[in-house]
Design a protein around this motif. Structure first.
Motif, short mmCIF file in Angstrom:
data_model
loop_
_atom_site.label_atom_id
_atom_site.label_comp_id
_atom_site.label_asym_id
_atom_site.label_seq_id
_atom_site.Cartn_x
_atom_site.Cartn_y
_atom_site.Cartn_z
N VAL A 1 8.20 7.70 8.60
CA VAL A 1 7.11 6.68 9.01
C VAL A 1 5.26 8.07 9.14
O VAL A 1 4.63 7.93 8.30
N LYS A 2 5.66 8.55 10.42
CA LYS A 2 4.73 9.31 11.09
C LYS A 2 4.60 10.95 9.90
O LYS A 2 3.55 11.21 9.12
N GLU A 3 5.74 11.19 9.51
CA GLU A 3 5.37 12.80 8.83
C GLU A 3 5.63 12.52 7.22
O GLU A 3 4.75 13.46 6.19
N PHE A 4 5.34 11.34 6.72
CA PHE A 4 5.09 11.38 5.14
C PHE A 4 3.43 10.28 5.17
O PHE A 4 3.63 9.94 3.61
N THR A 5 3.55 10.10 6.36
CA THR A 5 1.71 9.69 6.75
C THR A 5 2.22 8.09 5.52
O THR A 5 1.37 8.03 4.49
N MET A 6 3.13 7.38 5.54
CA MET A 6 3.50 5.88 5.00
C MET A 6 2.02 4.29 5.53
O MET A 6 2.13 4.98 6.70
N HIS A 7 2.33 4.01 4.71
CA HIS A 7 1.01 2.93 4.74
C HIS A 7 1.99 2.07 4.53
O HIS A 7 1.09 1.39 5.44
N THR A 8 3.16 1.59 4.26
CA THR A 8 3.52 0.54 4.53
C THR A 8 4.76 0.83 5.29
O THR A 8 5.88 1.86 4.46
N GLN B 1 0.89 -1.07 0.40
CA GLN B 1 0.21 -0.13 0.36
C GLN B 1 0.69 1.69 -0.01
O GLN B 1 1.43 1.32 0.76
N PHE B 2 1.27 1.82 -1.02
CA PHE B 2 1.76 3.23 -1.02
C PHE B 2 1.14 4.48 -0.09
O PHE B 2 -0.42 4.09 -0.26
N PRO B 3 1.61 5.45 0.24
CA PRO B 3 3.02 5.36 -0.08
C PRO B 3 3.84 4.37 0.96
O PRO B 3 3.36 4.47 2.31
N ALA B 4 4.97 4.15 0.86
CA ALA B 4 5.69 3.12 2.04
C ALA B 4 7.60 3.29 1.64
O ALA B 4 8.16 4.64 0.68
N GLN C 1 2.85 3.93 18.04
CA GLN C 1 2.87 5.17 17.10
C GLN C 1 2.11 5.23 15.78
O GLN C 1 1.97 6.68 15.01
N ALA C 2 2.54 4.60 14.92
CA ALA C 2 1.71 4.48 13.84
C ALA C 2 0.67 3.62 13.13
O ALA C 2 1.00 2.46 12.65
N PRO C 3 -0.50 2.89 14.15
CA PRO C 3 -1.51 1.52 13.96
C PRO C 3 -1.48 1.32 12.82
O PRO C 3 -1.71 -0.04 12.36
N HIS C 4 -1.93 1.96 11.94
CA HIS C 4 -2.89 1.87 10.77
C HIS C 4 -1.58 0.97 9.77
O HIS C 4 -1.93 1.29 8.16
N THR C 5 -0.48 2.20 10.13
CA THR C 5 0.77 1.76 8.66
C THR C 5 0.67 -0.64 8.87
O THR C 5 1.77 -0.95 10.29
N LEU D 1 17.16 5.07 4.28
CA LEU D 1 15.97 5.52 4.36
C LEU D 1 15.07 5.32 2.80
O LEU D 1 15.69 6.96 1.99
N VAL D 2 14.69 4.78 2.25
CA VAL D 2 14.18 5.23 1.44
C VAL D 2 11.84 5.19 1.06
O VAL D 2 11.62 4.87 1.83
N HIS D 3 11.90 6.46 0.21
CA HIS D 3 10.97 6.84 0.24
C HIS D 3 10.40 5.04 -0.95
O HIS D 3 10.65 5.98 -2.13
N VAL D 4 9.09 4.88 -1.17
CA VAL D 4 8.70 3.98 -2.09
C VAL D 4 7.84 4.26 -2.71
O VAL D 4 6.52 4.59 -1.95
N HIS D 5 7.56 5.19 -3.50
CA HIS D 5 6.19 5.56 -4.33
C HIS D 5 5.40 4.69 -5.21
O HIS D 5 3.89 4.47 -4.95
N ASP D 6 5.69 4.23 -5.74
CA ASP D 6 4.96 2.99 -6.42
C ASP D 6 6.53 1.56 -6.70
O ASP D 6 7.54 2.10 -6.01
N TYR D 7 5.89 0.51 -7.62
CA TYR D 7 6.70 -0.26 -7.85
C TYR D 7 8.25 -0.12 -8.49
O TYR D 7 9.27 -0.98 -8.54
#
Ligand code: KG4
Ligand code: ZN
Length: 410
Positions: free
Chosen positions: A320-327, A182-185, A351-355, A197-203
């Protein structure tokens, strides 16, 4: 589709064969998997020597290929042993720098038929360039003589995408479902050569947001192990000692710094902790007059692991929190670290139970070729599965994940 994958970027030689079916809800069978570690070879020197690694890959490759094809039921003997002159010519031309690989290939192609394969995936970087070239040249020979397309794969992308494997419990090391991201990851990549630390925008779109300014975290584990007189690679041993100390419940007499914990960016630094460990040992042993006792080693290992992991967890959670990462994906050899797993799991829960937090199966955390096959499969399923030719494929020791396996390599 059937993929044969090759990994030779560092000190593990791997050949795997997977069969993927279905489309995006992929079902994956691991048909064959052969892995040879050079750990014993390098342990006596406390680290990996590129020239020795290259020779060991060249010696091991064809035996592992035979093993993996055999497991998959794809090793078919020819009625009569024969190597065509044009086959010999290709092998000689492509194995100029790895003559032992060429010699093995001649026997192999004389003896066995072409198996049914759709793609040959190979790690092209990052890693030790002489080691990478063994895999790339082996892949070129197979591609040329079997007429199967080549897919270059970024090793770090393999560490990311192997976390998508969900084991089928009835057949846990052979059959998998392919999960989705689930992006963003965010990917935390932690190994002997990387701390990123890598921001994964899509596959296929990766953006690096932070990395180590000096040593990688796995490298720091290895160096601390060496200072404590523990064998290479040090990560698992240091971690075991640390866990044993923690289990005693004794307060730790040693504390180590947490470099860059509050630096405001997503970079890391591990050489300072390593030096602090050295000074701790020096002061404790009256300038190295004696070696630390087993209890002292356990306490130092624990102080080191506490510091190393706290920095990783704190900065990862901030991103994770700053970018609201889903994964949140954790990949690389250090992803097998029990304490990191526990600490991150707790941090995500609180801290991020929905991730969603994804770790690789422990046996797939350190280098292996299954992850290379999975990356190739994901590329085929979610991308256009671009392949390349034997004339353009190249090994690149510094290949960045932001360039993937397909973009122009720099
Ligand atoms: O991904 P990997 O197999 O190879 C590279 O691409 O570097 O990672 C190997 C690194 C080594 O530094 C090793 O000490 C570290 O991962 N490592 C660990 C653990 N298992 C492997 N570090 C800490 N705890 C572990 N359990
Ligand atoms: Zn690796």
């Amino acid at each position: 589709m059937r993929i044969l994958s090759i990994e030779t970027s560092c000190d593990e030689t791997g050949v795997s064969i997977i069969e993927g079916s279905g489309t995006k809800e992929g079902h994956i069978m691991l048909l064959g998997n052969a892995l040879a570690s050079q750990v014993d070879l390098h342990a006596q020197y406390g680290g990996v020597f590129p020239a020795m690694a290259k020779r060991a890959h060249a010696e091991k490759f064809v035996p592992l290929l035979v093993e993996a094809l055999g497991q998959a039921g794809m090793l078919i003997k020819k009625h009569r042993e024969v190597l065509l002159p044009e086959e010999k010519e290709v092998i000689v031309a492509l194995c100029v720098r790895e003559p032992e690989l060429g010699a093995h290939f001649m026997e192999f192609f004389a003896a066995y038929e072409k198996p049914a394969l759709d793609t040959i995936a190979v790690t092209t970087g990052p890693g030790l360039e002489p080691a990478l070239w063994v895999g790339v040249n082996a892949a070129k020979v197979l591609s040329a003589l079997w007429n199967v397309p080549l897919m270059p794969i970024n090793h770090m992308e393999g560490h990311v995408l192997v976390t998508l494997l969900e084991k089928v419990l009835a057949n846990p090391q052979k059959e998998f479902a392919l999960g989705r991201i689930q992006f963003p990851a965010l990917a935390l990549l932690v190994s002997g050569g990387h701390t990123e630390l890598v921001h994964v925008h899509d596959y296929s779109t990766y953006e690096k947001i932070g990395s180590t300014r000096d040593d990688a975290v796995g490298e720091a584990f290895d160096k601390v192990a060496r200072m404590l007189g523990l064998p290479y690679p040090g990560g698992p041993t240091v971690s075991k000692l640390a866990a044993a100390f923690r289990a005693t419940g004794t307060p730790n007499p040693f504390t180590l710094p947490r470099p860059m914990l509050h630096s405001g960016d997503y970079d890391f630094s591990y050489s300072g902790i390593k030096t602090a460990v050295l000074y701790t040992i020096r002061d404790l042993t009256n300038n190295f007059e004696r070696i630390p006792t087993d209890e002292e080693k356990m306490a130092i290992a624990c102080a080191f692991e506490d510091a190393a992991i706290e920095v990783l967890v704190t900065k990862t959670m901030r991103a994770v929190k700053e970018f609201t990462m889903h994964t949140l994906i954790v990949g690389g050899g250090v992803a097998g670290n029990t304490y990191l797993r526990a600490q991150l799991t707790e941090a995500v829960q609180t801290q991020a139970p929905h991730t969603t937090l994804l770790f690789p199966e422990t046996w797939l955390a350190t280098d292996n070729s299954v992850m290379i096959a999975i990356a190739a499969y994901v590329r085929s399923v979610y991308g256009n599965g671009e392949t390349t030719t034997i004339d353009t494929i190249t090994a690149n020791g510094n290949l960045s994940i932001t360039h993937g396996g397909f973009r122009k390599e720099v």
